[in-house]
Design a protein around this motif. Structure first.
Motif, mmCIF file in Angstrom:
data_model
loop_
_atom_site.group_PDB
_atom_site.id
_atom_site.type_symbol
_atom_site.label_atom_id
_atom_site.label_comp_id
_atom_site.label_asym_id
_atom_site.label_seq_id
_atom_site.Cartn_x
_atom_site.Cartn_y
_atom_site.Cartn_z
ATOM 1 N N GLU A 116 0.678 -1.242 -0.107
ATOM 2 C CA GLU A 116 0.051 -0.022 -0.397
ATOM 3 C C GLU A 116 1.135 1.611 -0.152
ATOM 4 O O GLU A 116 1.693 1.495 0.312
ATOM 5 N N VAL A 117 0.493 2.537 -0.328
ATOM 6 C CA VAL A 117 0.986 3.631 -0.611
ATOM 7 C C VAL A 117 -0.112 4.729 -0.017
ATOM 8 O O VAL A 117 -1.319 3.802 0.611
ATOM 9 N N LEU A 118 0.631 5.831 0.678
ATOM 10 C CA LEU A 118 0.122 6.993 1.632
ATOM 11 C C LEU A 118 -1.185 7.693 0.376
ATOM 12 O O LEU A 118 -0.896 7.940 -0.669
ATOM 13 N N ARG A 119 -1.671 8.329 0.851
ATOM 14 C CA ARG A 119 -2.663 9.340 -0.346
ATOM 15 C C ARG A 119 -3.391 10.284 1.294
ATOM 16 O O ARG A 119 -3.780 9.838 2.644
ATOM 17 N N THR B 247 -1.385 1.406 -6.950
ATOM 18 C CA THR B 247 -1.611 1.212 -8.593
ATOM 19 C C THR B 247 -0.566 1.401 -9.012
ATOM 20 O O THR B 247 0.029 2.754 -9.696
ATOM 21 N N GLN B 248 0.189 0.862 -10.576
ATOM 22 C CA GLN B 248 0.992 0.750 -11.637
ATOM 23 C C GLN B 248 -0.117 1.569 -12.625
ATOM 24 O O GLN B 248 -1.111 1.266 -12.994
ATOM 25 N N ARG B 249 0.526 2.721 -13.206
ATOM 26 C CA ARG B 249 0.258 3.416 -14.665
ATOM 27 C C ARG B 249 1.337 3.330 -15.389
ATOM 28 O O ARG B 249 2.886 2.987 -15.452
#
Length: 99
Positions: free
Chosen positions: A71-74, A96-98
């Motif tokens: 997970e990443v921070l938002r 999510t990969q862009r």
């Protein structure tokens, strides 16, 4: 001496009821806190689930340590008593990969 067991039982029941009522208080509600109080709660606890609306809630974290590896921070905002859009903390979101 005959009342000693009764006193112990009554005392134990009162203790159990006190603990049960403390546990049943529910989660904190951002709508009843100032922006600074909500921020401080997240800062103090690191990660906490806070009520954000009549039927909504959100888990807020203070930093990456409270998220899973994937997970990443938002940044996350919510309404508080004194601010319609207070950045209380962050939420953990799937990475999510862009393309």
């Amino acid at each position: 001496m005959r009342n000693a067991p009764t006193t112990i039982i009554v005392g134990s029941l009162i203790s159990l009821l006190w603990v049960a009522s403390a546990n049943a208080q529910g989660r904190p509600d951002a709508r009843t806190m100032t922006c600074e109080q909500a921020k401080q709660l997240v800062a103090d606890l690191g990660g906490v689930v806070i009520t954000t609306g009549q039927r909504t809630y959100q888990r807020f974290v203070k930093d990456r340590r409270y998220c899973e590896r994937s997970e990443v921070l938002r940044r996350e905002w919510t309404q508080t008593l004194d601010d319609r859009a207070c950045q209380v903390g962050y939420r953990c979101a799937p990475h999510t990969q862009r393309n």
